[in-house]
Structure formats: C-alpha cells, structure tokens
Scaffold this motif. Structure first.
Motif, mmCIF file in Angstrom:
data_model
loop_
_atom_site.group_PDB
_atom_site.id
_atom_site.type_symbol
_atom_site.label_atom_id
_atom_site.label_comp_id
_atom_site.label_asym_id
_atom_site.label_seq_id
_atom_site.Cartn_x
_atom_site.Cartn_y
_atom_site.Cartn_z
ATOM 1 N N ARG A 133 -15.419 6.215 2.812
ATOM 2 C CA ARG A 133 -14.514 5.144 2.387
ATOM 3 C C ARG A 133 -14.521 4.997 0.865
ATOM 4 N NH1 ARG A 133 -11.219 1.642 4.083
ATOM 5 N NH2 ARG A 133 -10.851 -0.315 2.984
ATOM 6 N N ARG A 134 -15.703 5.094 0.258
ATOM 7 C CA ARG A 134 -15.797 4.979 -1.207
ATOM 8 C C ARG A 134 -14.940 6.048 -1.877
ATOM 9 N NH1 ARG A 134 -18.282 7.826 -4.875
ATOM 10 N NH2 ARG A 134 -19.391 9.057 -3.295
ATOM 11 N N VAL A 135 -15.062 7.293 -1.411
ATOM 12 C CA VAL A 135 -14.309 8.389 -2.017
ATOM 13 C C VAL A 135 -12.811 8.246 -1.725
ATOM 14 C CG1 VAL A 135 -13.968 10.890 -2.028
ATOM 15 C CG2 VAL A 135 -16.280 9.941 -1.935
ATOM 16 N N ALA A 136 -12.464 7.855 -0.509
ATOM 17 C CA ALA A 136 -11.050 7.702 -0.153
ATOM 18 C C ALA A 136 -10.381 6.614 -0.993
ATOM 19 C CB ALA A 136 -10.914 7.382 1.336
ATOM 20 N N VAL A 137 -11.065 5.480 -1.171
ATOM 21 C CA VAL A 137 -10.515 4.392 -1.985
ATOM 22 C C VAL A 137 -10.387 4.834 -3.436
ATOM 23 C CG1 VAL A 137 -10.977 2.093 -2.908
ATOM 24 C CG2 VAL A 137 -11.324 2.539 -0.480
ATOM 25 N N ARG A 139 11.890 5.058 -4.582
ATOM 26 C CA ARG A 139 11.837 4.735 -3.154
ATOM 27 C C ARG A 139 10.396 4.419 -2.778
ATOM 28 N NH1 ARG A 139 11.768 10.339 -3.459
ATOM 29 N NH2 ARG A 139 10.148 11.362 -2.216
ATOM 30 N N LYS A 140 10.225 3.619 -1.743
ATOM 31 C CA LYS A 140 8.890 3.290 -1.254
ATOM 32 C C LYS A 140 8.410 4.360 -0.283
ATOM 33 C CE LYS A 140 9.036 -1.769 -1.643
ATOM 34 N NZ LYS A 140 8.939 -3.041 -0.896
ATOM 35 N N GLU A 141 7.119 4.695 -0.401
ATOM 36 C CA GLU A 141 6.503 5.653 0.521
ATOM 37 C C GLU A 141 5.089 5.171 0.861
ATOM 38 O OE1 GLU A 141 7.679 8.139 2.051
ATOM 39 O OE2 GLU A 141 9.242 9.156 0.895
ATOM 40 N N LEU A 142 4.566 5.706 1.949
ATOM 41 C CA LEU A 142 3.186 5.407 2.351
ATOM 42 C C LEU A 142 2.302 6.571 1.928
ATOM 43 C CD1 LEU A 142 1.240 3.518 3.894
ATOM 44 C CD2 LEU A 142 1.700 4.903 5.934
ATOM 45 N N LEU A 143 1.335 6.297 1.056
ATOM 46 C CA LEU A 143 0.366 7.298 0.611
ATOM 47 C C LEU A 143 -0.887 7.151 1.476
ATOM 48 C CD1 LEU A 143 -0.435 9.449 -1.576
ATOM 49 C CD2 LEU A 143 -1.479 7.550 -2.830
ATOM 50 N N ALA A 144 -1.300 8.235 2.118
ATOM 51 C CA ALA A 144 -2.477 8.210 2.988
ATOM 52 C C ALA A 144 -3.483 9.247 2.509
ATOM 53 C CB ALA A 144 -2.081 8.503 4.433
ATOM 54 N N VAL A 145 -4.710 8.780 2.267
ATOM 55 C CA VAL A 145 -5.807 9.648 1.822
ATOM 56 C C VAL A 145 -6.881 9.643 2.896
ATOM 57 C CG1 VAL A 145 -7.592 10.009 0.083
ATOM 58 C CG2 VAL A 145 -5.324 9.193 -0.607
ATOM 59 N N THR A 146 -7.213 10.828 3.414
ATOM 60 C CA THR A 146 -8.256 10.962 4.432
ATOM 61 C C THR A 146 -9.401 11.775 3.858
ATOM 62 O OG1 THR A 146 -6.617 10.894 6.207
ATOM 63 C CG2 THR A 146 -8.794 11.769 6.756
ATOM 64 N N ALA A 180 -9.599 7.066 6.564
ATOM 65 C CA ALA A 180 -8.277 7.099 5.928
ATOM 66 C C ALA A 180 -8.009 5.781 5.209
ATOM 67 C CB ALA A 180 -7.185 7.361 6.955
ATOM 68 N N VAL A 181 -7.444 5.893 4.021
ATOM 69 C CA VAL A 181 -7.008 4.735 3.241
ATOM 70 C C VAL A 181 -5.515 4.895 2.977
ATOM 71 C CG1 VAL A 181 -7.186 3.540 1.025
ATOM 72 C CG2 VAL A 181 -9.256 4.336 2.170
ATOM 73 N N ARG A 182 -4.754 3.845 3.231
ATOM 74 C CA ARG A 182 -3.299 3.901 3.071
ATOM 75 C C ARG A 182 -2.841 2.827 2.089
ATOM 76 N NH1 ARG A 182 -4.739 4.795 8.250
ATOM 77 N NH2 ARG A 182 -3.958 6.707 9.248
ATOM 78 N N ARG A 183 -1.815 3.168 1.322
ATOM 79 C CA ARG A 183 -1.255 2.195 0.374
ATOM 80 C C ARG A 183 0.220 2.500 0.155
ATOM 81 N NH1 ARG A 183 -5.043 2.454 -4.378
ATOM 82 N NH2 ARG A 183 -3.599 0.966 -5.303
ATOM 83 N N ILE A 184 0.990 1.440 -0.102
ATOM 84 C CA ILE A 184 2.414 1.583 -0.406
ATOM 85 C C ILE A 184 2.566 1.910 -1.886
ATOM 86 C CG2 ILE A 184 4.656 0.431 -0.450
ATOM 87 C CD1 ILE A 184 3.691 0.978 2.335
ATOM 88 N N VAL A 185 3.352 2.952 -2.183
ATOM 89 C CA VAL A 185 3.588 3.356 -3.567
ATOM 90 C C VAL A 185 5.093 3.559 -3.763
ATOM 91 C CG1 VAL A 185 1.325 4.459 -3.772
ATOM 92 C CG2 VAL A 185 3.315 5.807 -3.055
ATOM 93 N N LEU A 186 5.477 3.700 -5.010
ATOM 94 C CA LEU A 186 6.850 4.078 -5.338
ATOM 95 C C LEU A 186 6.868 5.540 -5.771
ATOM 96 C CD1 LEU A 186 8.117 1.004 -7.422
ATOM 97 C CD2 LEU A 186 8.626 1.544 -5.042
ATOM 98 N N VAL A 187 7.921 6.227 -5.407
ATOM 99 C CA VAL A 187 8.128 7.608 -5.838
ATOM 100 C C VAL A 187 9.412 7.652 -6.654
ATOM 101 C CG1 VAL A 187 8.436 10.001 -5.117
ATOM 102 C CG2 VAL A 187 6.961 8.481 -3.789
ATOM 103 N N GLU A 188 9.313 8.232 -7.835
ATOM 104 C CA GLU A 188 10.452 8.253 -8.752
ATOM 105 C C GLU A 188 11.041 9.658 -8.847
ATOM 106 O OE1 GLU A 188 10.617 5.904 -12.601
ATOM 107 O OE2 GLU A 188 10.319 7.932 -13.379
ATOM 108 N N ASP A 189 12.337 9.758 -8.573
ATOM 109 C CA ASP A 189 13.099 10.999 -8.749
ATOM 110 C C ASP A 189 14.039 10.830 -9.932
ATOM 111 O OD1 ASP A 189 12.573 12.883 -6.380
ATOM 112 O OD2 ASP A 189 12.944 10.964 -5.385
ATOM 113 N N ARG A 190 14.209 11.903 -10.691
ATOM 114 C CA ARG A 190 15.182 11.871 -11.789
ATOM 115 C C ARG A 190 16.187 13.003 -11.590
ATOM 116 N NH1 ARG A 190 14.526 8.323 -15.680
ATOM 117 N NH2 ARG A 190 12.507 7.291 -15.891
ATOM 118 N N GLU A 191 17.443 12.677 -11.836
ATOM 119 C CA GLU A 191 18.492 13.689 -11.754
ATOM 120 C C GLU A 191 19.165 13.815 -13.116
ATOM 121 O OE1 GLU A 191 21.846 12.576 -9.394
ATOM 122 O OE2 GLU A 191 21.498 10.436 -9.723
ATOM 123 N N GLU A 192 19.730 14.975 -13.355
ATOM 124 C CA GLU A 192 20.430 15.223 -14.623
ATOM 125 C C GLU A 192 21.901 14.844 -14.472
ATOM 126 O OE1 GLU A 192 19.620 18.889 -17.015
ATOM 127 O OE2 GLU A 192 21.739 19.270 -16.589
#
Length: 225
Positions: free
Chosen positions: A43-47, A215-222, A112-124
């Motif tokens: 848990r320590r490493v996952a967090v 956009r919002k995504e779920l980041l999961a670290v196991t 497993a540790v899960r958190r909500i993050v934002l993912v940024e895409d850029r277009e030309e």
C-alpha cells in the motif's frame, strides 16, 4: 498401579496437545505479521507511485493531477522503473481507464490504489485570419501554450511587432518575415496583435496553435510485493 501412575499418559497427551496448539498458533501469528507487513509495504508503494505519477515534477503531467496524453504514449515498464525508483523490483501494473500503461512482473494480487485524474490532449489547429482591418488582431479561440506564426506580408508592408495581449513576443524594426514560434500563457485567452508599416492582407499570416481538451479518467496502480 496407583492413580498418579494412571494419569501420567493422560498428562503426556495433554502436554503434547498444548505444545502442538502453541506451535500452530505461533506459526499463524508469524504468518499474520508477515502478511500485514507485506500489505502495508504494498500500500505504501502503491500510494507513493500514484501520487508521483500525477505530481508536478514528473514529465508525464502537463500540470499537477493532469496527465499529458502525448507523454503517456511512451510509457512502459522500463520507463516506469526509471522515472519512479520506488517501484524497485516489485510486480506493478499501472492502468488508465481500460488501458494498461505499464506492467512489470505478474501483479495478479497485491494492493490497488485508484484515483480520478484529468488527461489532457492537444490538437494542432491552423487558421488564416483576415488582418486587413484597421486594428489587425486575432483572438485564439482556446488557450494554447504556444503558437507558430508564418508571416508573409505584401511587398509594400513591413510587420515590425507582434503582441500577445499586452506582451511583445516578436519585434524587428527591419521587418518580420518567415516562421516564428512564440510562447503564450495557458491561463488566459490570447489576442495576437500585429503592428505594421503598410496594410496587411487576409493572407499575410497563418497561425497554428495547440488547444487542449481534458477528460476524466480512473488511474489504478497495483503493487504486488
């Protein structure tokens, strides 16, 4: 045979049972402590890994808690261990939504540790603004960290200054012509103003900029120690 002698076998059996129970109990307690230590380490490493993945210091983020989609394309187990030494030799999996970004070893169990993050895409996006008005200005529809300007004024016109809002980003008294890249603020809408000697036409400048979509995504670290 007296009563004391008759009770000796029973006493021996009782002692044997007590000893066996004690050994089993100590073994179970020992395994419980080992399991608890392992779970705490996982848990320590996952967090820690989940926090560092979205931190300001990592090249994976556009800003804290906002992952850069372009940087994520190059993520694999080798880069994960290189960027985040906290992983060490543990079995690890990092997923974003339904996509596995990196996996090392065989993390079939673990923590497993899960958190909500934002993912940024850029277009030309490119546009050719009509700068024939009295005050030749173009406002970029969305925030962009930079813009590429292709300046090609008419022969009788010289572009001397380009401003982003009130800030001078390009200046040349003898004239600006060719391709230039300028840094812009991501925190405000930018109006580009062109100062010139002579009139500009509708084809004088092409502006290429890079708006962001998040956009919002779920980041999961196991982590499986």
């Amino acid at each position: 045979m007296n009563r004391a002698q008759m009770n000796l076998p029973a006493l021996a059996v009782a002692l044997l049972v007590v000893t066996a129970v004690a050994v089993v109990s100590f073994g179970m307690a020992d395994r419980a402590f080992v399991s608890a230590d392992r779970d705490a380490d996982e848990r320590r490493v996952a967090v820690a890994l989940s926090e560092r993945l979205v931190g300001a210091e990592t090249p994976l983020t556009a800003r804290p808690n906002v992952l850069d989609a372009d940087e994520l394309d190059g993520m694999d187990a080798e880069r994960l261990r290189s960027l985040f030494p906290v992983v060490d030799e543990r079995d690890v999996r990092v997923r974003l939504g339904n996509r596995t970004l990196a996996e090392s070893g065989d993390p079939t169990g673990g923590t497993a540790v899960r958190r909500i993050v934002l993912v940024e895409d850029r277009e030309e996006v490119s546009l050719t603004p009509d700068l024939s008005a009295d005050e030749p200005t173009v406002t970029l529809p969305r925030r962009s960290p930079r813009a590429r300007l292709a300046i090609d004024p008419p022969e009788e016109t010289t572009v001397t200054v380009v401003r982003a809002n009130d800030r001078v980003v390009l200046r040349n008294a003898s004239g600006l012509s060719g391709a230039f890249e300028v840094r812009l603020s991501e925190f405000e809408t930018t109006a580009l103003t062109f100062e010139s000697e002579g009139d500009l036409s509708a084809e004088s400048v092409e502006v290429t900029y890079y708006p962001a979509e998040t956009r919002k995504e779920l980041l999961a670290v196991t982590v499986d120690a």
